[in-house]
Design an enzyme around this catalytic site. Structure first.
Site, short mmCIF file in Angstrom:
data_model
loop_
_atom_site.label_atom_id
_atom_site.label_comp_id
_atom_site.label_asym_id
_atom_site.label_seq_id
_atom_site.Cartn_x
_atom_site.Cartn_y
_atom_site.Cartn_z
N ALA A 65 49.65 35.92 28.28
CA ALA A 65 48.34 35.61 28.87
C ALA A 65 47.72 34.49 28.05
O ALA A 65 48.02 34.34 26.86
CB ALA A 65 47.47 36.86 28.83
N GLY A 109 52.24 38.95 28.31
CA GLY A 109 52.16 38.95 29.77
C GLY A 109 53.36 38.28 30.42
O GLY A 109 53.70 38.59 31.57
N GLU A 112 55.94 40.91 30.57
CA GLU A 112 55.47 41.89 31.56
C GLU A 112 55.64 41.37 32.99
O GLU A 112 56.01 42.10 33.89
CB GLU A 112 54.01 42.23 31.28
N GLU A 132 51.27 41.34 21.39
CA GLU A 132 49.82 41.48 21.52
C GLU A 132 49.19 42.10 20.28
O GLU A 132 48.04 41.82 19.95
CB GLU A 132 49.46 42.33 22.76
#
Ligand code: HXC
Length: 258
Positions: A65, A109, A112, A132
């Site tokens: 992200a 992300g 993911e 993260e």
């Protein structure tokens, strides 16, 4: 339709969606999330498309992200935006098969996003991770859930707690990816797999995807019952008749998605 953060090409019944934020190693921001979901939904609805391939660049599938976009957000803003929920949950609603072709970094992300696809084909340069924890947060689009189902508790805990990266060889050994190929062959391999899928009955391919996904949401007994009932139901299709007749007549089947 022209997008700002992705490139979409449709050829031979395969939609190739390429993440395109090279300056940020394809970090996922809200524009990219919106555009990617739009492109996936359009491909799902497009009769010319029978399989979807999602990829990034040679250096990065996606490095996570967008930290710069998220850094100053408050709890209320993250909560109101329901940050990235569309990616984690939305891809599951896409009924056509989606292959992730991963080269380079697939972190946070990015990892993911790849795991939310139906399967991952990786280049030998791929690196997967849930770093993260280094940013004072945890995975938020499935990194503690899909990764655990894919590689088991030991490796998932290791990756989520230490933030270490897993290389392609380890990822294949652990069951996170279905195949590893040399970087130069990645797109040929992924598009070849997509082409193979595109040759099947889309009706049957969708059903196979649904049945495999069911295994994540049910007990074995319920999953087996679902599979058996769906197997029976496919005998109501023309494509079952065509597929079996073609085998017996020693010819290629002509599926019509009916
Ligand atoms: C924003 C990013 C970024 C990210 C890289 N960049 N990752 N920008 N968000 N996630 C930017 C860098 O700031 C830099 O821009 C440019 O991309 C190139 O990156 P470098 O760091 O210079 O490249 P390199 O030295 O090769 O290192 C590559 C890397 C590193 C190891 C992948 O960039 C990295 O650690 N990135 C962050 C990985 C990460 O923590 N991901 C998890 C994010 S949180 P400039 O302008 O400086 O040149 C997350 C949460 C998901 O994903 C859940 C949400 C609900």
């Amino acid at each position: 339709m022209a997008f700002e953060t992705i490139i979409v090409e449709i050829e031979d019944h395969v939609a190739l969606i390429k993440l395109n934020r090279p300056d940020a190693l394809n970090a996922l921001n809200q524009t990219l999330t919106r555009e990617l979901m739009q492109a996936l939904e359009e491909a799902d609805a497009n009769d010319k498309v029978r399989c979807i391939v999602l990829t990034g660049s040679e250096k990065a599938f996606a490095a996570g992200a967008d930290i710069k976009e998220m850094a100053s957000m408050s709890f209320a803003e993250v909560n109101t935006a329901n940050l990235f929920a569309a990616l984690g949950d939305g891809i599951q609603q896409i009924r056509k098969p989606v292959i992730a072709a991963v080269s380079g970094y697939a972190l946070g992300g990015g990892c993911e996003l790849a795991m939310a696809c139906d399967f991952i084909i990786a280049s030998d340069t791929a690196k997967f991770g849930q770093p993260e924890i280094n940013l004072g947060v945890i995975a938020g689009i499935g990194g503690s859930q899909r990764l655990t189902r894919a590689v088991g508790k030991a490796k998932s805990m290791d990756m989520n707690l230490t933030g270490r990266f897993m290389d392609a060889e380890e990822a294949e050994r652990a069951g996170l990816v279905s195949r590893v190929v040399p970087a130069k062959k990645l797109m040929e391999e992924a598009l070849g797999a997509a082409q193979k899928i595109a040759e099947k009955s889309l009706l049957t391919a969708r059903t196979a995807k649904e049945a495999v996904n069911r295994s994540f949401e049910s007990t074995l007994a319920e999953g087996l019952l679902f599979e058996r009932r769906v197997f029976h139901s496919l005998f109501a299709t023309e494509d079952q008749k065509e597929g079996m007749a073609a085998f017996i007549e020693k010819r290629q089947p002509q599926f019509r998605d009916k």
